[in-house]
Write a protein that holds these residues in place. Structure first.
Motif, PDB file in Angstrom:
ATOM      1  N   ARG A   1       0.837  -1.201   0.000  1.00 33.94           N
ATOM      2  CA  ARG A   1       0.000   0.000   0.000  1.00 33.94           C
ATOM      3  C   ARG A   1       0.870   1.248   0.000  1.00 33.94           C
ATOM      4  NH1 ARG A   1      -3.474   0.524   4.780  1.00 33.94           N
ATOM      5  NH2 ARG A   1      -2.238  -1.028   5.890  1.00 33.94           N
ATOM      6  N   GLN A   2       0.392   2.280  -0.650  1.00 27.92           N
ATOM      7  CA  GLN A   2       1.065   3.572  -0.666  1.00 27.92           C
ATOM      8  C   GLN A   2       0.162   4.583   0.041  1.00 27.92           C
ATOM      9  OE1 GLN A   2       1.217   1.545  -3.743  1.00 27.92           O
ATOM     10  NE2 GLN A   2       3.061   0.939  -2.646  1.00 27.92           N
ATOM     11  N   VAL A   3       0.582   5.008   1.210  1.00 25.55           N
ATOM     12  CA  VAL A   3      -0.221   5.916   2.033  1.00 25.55           C
ATOM     13  C   VAL A   3       0.314   7.339   1.834  1.00 25.55           C
ATOM     14  CG1 VAL A   3      -0.973   6.489   4.360  1.00 25.55           C
ATOM     15  CG2 VAL A   3      -0.617   4.080   3.716  1.00 25.55           C
ATOM     16  N   ILE A   4      -0.564   8.227   1.413  1.00 27.50           N
ATOM     17  CA  ILE A   4      -0.174   9.619   1.160  1.00 27.50           C
ATOM     18  C   ILE A   4      -0.939  10.534   2.111  1.00 27.50           C
ATOM     19  CG2 ILE A   4      -0.052  11.486  -0.531  1.00 27.50           C
ATOM     20  CD1 ILE A   4       1.711   9.223  -1.285  1.00 27.50           C
ATOM     21  N   PHE A   5      -0.204  11.313   2.897  1.00 29.26           N
ATOM     22  CA  PHE A   5      -0.810  12.305   3.788  1.00 29.26           C
ATOM     23  C   PHE A   5      -0.787  13.682   3.121  1.00 29.26           C
ATOM     24  CE2 PHE A   5       0.842   9.045   6.723  1.00 29.26           C
ATOM     25  CZ  PHE A   5      -0.318   8.761   7.433  1.00 29.26           C
ATOM     26  N   GLN A   6      -1.690  14.537   3.571  1.00 33.88           N
ATOM     27  CA  GLN A   6      -1.763  15.890   3.018  1.00 33.88           C
ATOM     28  C   GLN A   6      -0.988  16.870   3.911  1.00 33.88           C
ATOM     29  OE1 GLN A   6      -3.443  16.434  -0.090  1.00 33.88           O
ATOM     30  NE2 GLN A   6      -3.182  14.215   0.145  1.00 33.88           N
ATOM     31  N   PRO A   7      -0.202  17.767   3.307  1.00 33.16           N
ATOM     32  CA  PRO A   7       0.538  18.756   4.099  1.00 33.16           C
ATOM     33  C   PRO A   7      -0.349  19.933   4.497  1.00 33.16           C
ATOM     34  CG  PRO A   7       0.987  19.090   1.779  1.00 33.16           C
ATOM     35  CD  PRO A   7       0.067  17.888   1.864  1.00 33.16           C
ATOM     36  N   ASP A   8       0.062  20.634   5.531  1.00 31.16           N
ATOM     37  CA  ASP A   8      -0.657  21.821   5.996  1.00 31.16           C
ATOM     38  C   ASP A   8       0.301  23.004   6.045  1.00 31.16           C
ATOM     39  OD1 ASP A   8      -3.143  20.486   6.572  1.00 31.16           O
ATOM     40  OD2 ASP A   8      -2.168  19.631   8.333  1.00 31.16           O
ATOM     41  N   LEU A   9      -0.209  24.178   5.752  1.00 28.56           N
ATOM     42  CA  LEU A   9       0.569  25.404   5.856  1.00 28.56           C
ATOM     43  C   LEU A   9       0.412  26.000   7.250  1.00 28.56           C
ATOM     44  CD1 LEU A   9       2.189  27.842   4.722  1.00 28.56           C
ATOM     45  CD2 LEU A   9      -0.004  28.756   3.907  1.00 28.56           C
ATOM     46  N   VAL A  10       1.527  26.274   7.895  1.00 29.73           N
ATOM     47  CA  VAL A  10       1.521  26.947   9.197  1.00 29.73           C
ATOM     48  C   VAL A  10       2.150  28.315   8.989  1.00 29.73           C
ATOM     49  CG1 VAL A  10       2.298  26.881  11.590  1.00 29.73           C
ATOM     50  CG2 VAL A  10       1.755  24.740  10.396  1.00 29.73           C
ATOM     51  N   ILE A  11       1.355  29.361   9.113  1.00 29.84           N
ATOM     52  CA  ILE A  11       1.838  30.724   8.860  1.00 29.84           C
ATOM     53  C   ILE A  11       2.312  31.346  10.161  1.00 29.84           C
ATOM     54  CG2 ILE A  11       1.242  33.021   8.006  1.00 29.84           C
ATOM     55  CD1 ILE A  11      -0.966  31.701   6.334  1.00 29.84           C
ATOM     56  N   ARG A  12       3.566  31.788  10.143  1.00 23.65           N
ATOM     57  CA  ARG A  12       4.128  32.514  11.283  1.00 23.65           C
ATOM     58  C   ARG A  12       4.739  33.813  10.786  1.00 23.65           C
ATOM     59  NH1 ARG A  12       5.968  27.056  12.473  1.00 23.65           N
ATOM     60  NH2 ARG A  12       4.608  26.130  14.065  1.00 23.65           N
ATOM     61  N   GLU A  13       5.496  34.458  11.646  1.00 19.99           N
ATOM     62  CA  GLU A  13       5.967  35.816  11.359  1.00 19.99           C
ATOM     63  C   GLU A  13       6.854  35.916  10.121  1.00 19.99           C
ATOM     64  OE1 GLU A  13       8.587  39.258  13.659  1.00 19.99           O
ATOM     65  OE2 GLU A  13       7.689  37.626  14.795  1.00 19.99           O
ATOM     66  N   SER A  14       7.599  34.854   9.790  1.00 24.84           N
ATOM     67  CA  SER A  14       8.589  34.960   8.715  1.00 24.84           C
ATOM     68  C   SER A  14       7.994  35.187   7.329  1.00 24.84           C
ATOM     69  CB  SER A  14       9.458  33.702   8.671  1.00 24.84           C
ATOM     70  OG  SER A  14       8.714  32.593   8.196  1.00 24.84           O
ATOM     71  N   SER A  15       6.687  34.960   7.187  1.00 25.09           N
ATOM     72  CA  SER A  15       6.058  35.232   5.871  1.00 25.09           C
ATOM     73  C   SER A  15       4.713  35.938   6.016  1.00 25.09           C
ATOM     74  CB  SER A  15       5.853  33.911   5.115  1.00 25.09           C
ATOM     75  OG  SER A  15       4.823  33.145   5.711  1.00 25.09           O
TER      76      SER A  15
END
Length: 339
Positions: free
Chosen positions: A319-333
Motif C-alpha cells: 500500500r502507498q499511504v499519502i498524507f496531506q501537508p498543511d501550511l503553518v503561517i508565522r511571522e517569517s512570511s
C-alpha cells in the motif's frame, strides 16, 4: 563470571530444556508455577539469553532498521520516535542508521542490516531509483519507504510534497511576492524534486507575473542554507528575491541566520517559508512559517505496514499511504507586500 546456559537453568528449575525455551518464547503455554521456577533459576544464575543464536534459529530478529537521510534533522528524529513507539508495543526495537545522503553509505547500512537478519527495514532512500531495495525485498527482507512514495513494489508512507510546494508558492504569491527563490538540495532526492515541481506550478499559474529562481546545495543542512543565504544577502536589493521557499526547515533556519547576520529584516526585506514544521521552526528568533508534515504519524504508519507484511507475507498487498501537508503561517512570511 562464566556464562550460564539454558541447560543449567533447566537443571536448577528441575524442568526440561524445552520447557525453559517455552518460558522464554511462548510463556502463555507454560503453567504459572513452572514459569515462576524458571524465572527464579534465571535470576539466581544470572542467565542472559543469546539473542544472536536465537535469531539464527528462528530466521529473524525482532529488530527493525530505520535508515534516514540526516540523523541531525529533528524531522527524522520525530519519525523515529513514531516508529519506536509502535515497535515497543510489539516487543521489538528500532535501530537508527544515518546514510548522510550518501548512496554508498546507505548500501553498507542495508547490507549490514540484512546480515543481522532484521525483521524489516524502513528507509528514506537517497535516490529515487534504488534497485538494491527491490533486491533486498526479493531476498525476503520487507522494505517500507518513509517520506518517499513508491511505485507499488514496496509499501510506502509519504506526504504529497508536490502539493506542499504548491501551497508554499501560492502563499508567497498571495502575499505579494513576485521574485521567489527555491532553496533546495540535490534534485535526485525525490522530496526535493517534488517540492520544486510544486512551487514551479504555483509560479506558472501566475501567468508570467512571478519569477522563480533556484539555488541548490549538496545537502539539506543549516550550514548549506546559511551559505546560500549569505550569497543572496550580498546581492543588490533590486536583484534579490523578496521571498525564499526552502526545501526543509533546517535550510530555512540557516537562511534566516544569514539574513540576520547581514542586517536584513525578515519578513520586511525577505520572507522565508520552510518545510517539515520541526519544533525549532516555531522557536526561531523570527518564528518560521512552514509546511507541516505529520512526522510521528509517518513513522507509526510505516512500521504498522511493515508488521502487517511480516505477519502475513502471503496475503500482504503493498500500500502507498499519502498524507496531506498543511501550511503553518508565522511571522517569517506574514507580511503582505504591495505587488
Amino acid at each position: 563470571m562464566a556464562t550460564r546456559n539454558i541447560k543449567e537453568v533447566a537443571q536448577l528449575a528441575r524442568v526440561s530444556v524445552g520447557t525453559v525455551s517455552n518460558v522464554l518464547n511462548r510463556p502463555e503455554i507454560v503453567s504459572p508455577a513452572t514459569r515462576e521456577r524458571v524465572f527464579e533459576a534465571i535470576k539466581k544464575l544470572g542467565f542472559v539469553r543469546n539473542e544472536v543464536a536465537r535469531h539464527l534459529r528462528v530466521g529473524r530478529s525482532r529488530t527493525v532498521g530505520l535508515v534516514v537521510l540526516d540523523v541531525s534533522n529533528p524531522f527524522f528524529v520525530d519519525v523515529a520516535q513514531g516508529a519506536e513507539s509502535v515497535a515497543d508495543e510489539h516487543d521489538s526495537m528500532v535501530v537508527l542508521c544515518n546514510s548522510a545522503g550518501d548512496t554508498g553509505r546507505e548500501r553498507r547500512h542495508l547490507d549490514q542490516l540484512e546480515q543481522q537478519r532484521v525483521m524489516g527495514i524502513l528507509i528514506t532512500p537517497v535516490e529515487m531509483e534504488s534497485p538494491w531495495l527491490e533486491e533486498l525485498a526479493a531476498r525476503g527482507t520487507p522494505v517500507v519507504l518513509v517520506d518517499s512514495p513508491a511505485t507499488g513494489l514496496q509499501c510506502s508512507v509519504a506526504v504529497d510534497d508536490r502539493l506542499g510546494g504548491q501551497i508554499a508558492g501560492a502563499h508567497l504569491i498571495e502575499r505579494g511576492h513576485r521574485r521567489i527563490m527555491f532553496v533546495g538540495g540535490p534534485p535526485s532526492i525525490k522530496q526535493v524534486a517534488d517540492r520544486h515541481a510544486g512551487v514551479t506550478s504555483a509560479v506558472a499559474a501566475a501567468d508570467g507575473a512571478v519569477e522563480l529562481l533556484t539555488s541548490t546545495a549538496p545537502t539539506l543542512t543549516v550550514a548549506e542554507g546559511r551559505a546560500i543565504g549569505e550569497r543572496v544577502a550580498a546581492l543588490p536589493a533590486d536583484e534579490r528575491p523578496t521571498a525564499a521557499f526552502c526545501a526543509n526547515d533546517m535550510m530555512a533556519l540557516g537562511f534566516l541566520q544569514a539574513m540576520a547576520s547581514r542586517g536584513l529584516r525578515v519578513p520586511d526585506d525577505l520572507a522565508i517559508i520552510g518545510y517539515d514544521d520541526i519544533d525549532f521552526a516555531a522557536a526561531a528568533a523570527v518564528p518560521l512559517s512552514s509546511i507541516r508534515q505529520p512526522r510521528e504519524l509517518l513513522g507509526r504508519t510505516a512500521i504498522d505496514l511493515l508488521l502487517e507484511e511480516v505477519a502475513e507475507p502471503e496475503q500482504h498487498r503493498h500500500r502507498q499511504v499519502i498524507f496531506q501537508p498543511d501550511l503553518v503561517i508565522r511571522e517569517s512570511s506574514a507580511l503582505r507586500r504591495n505587488p
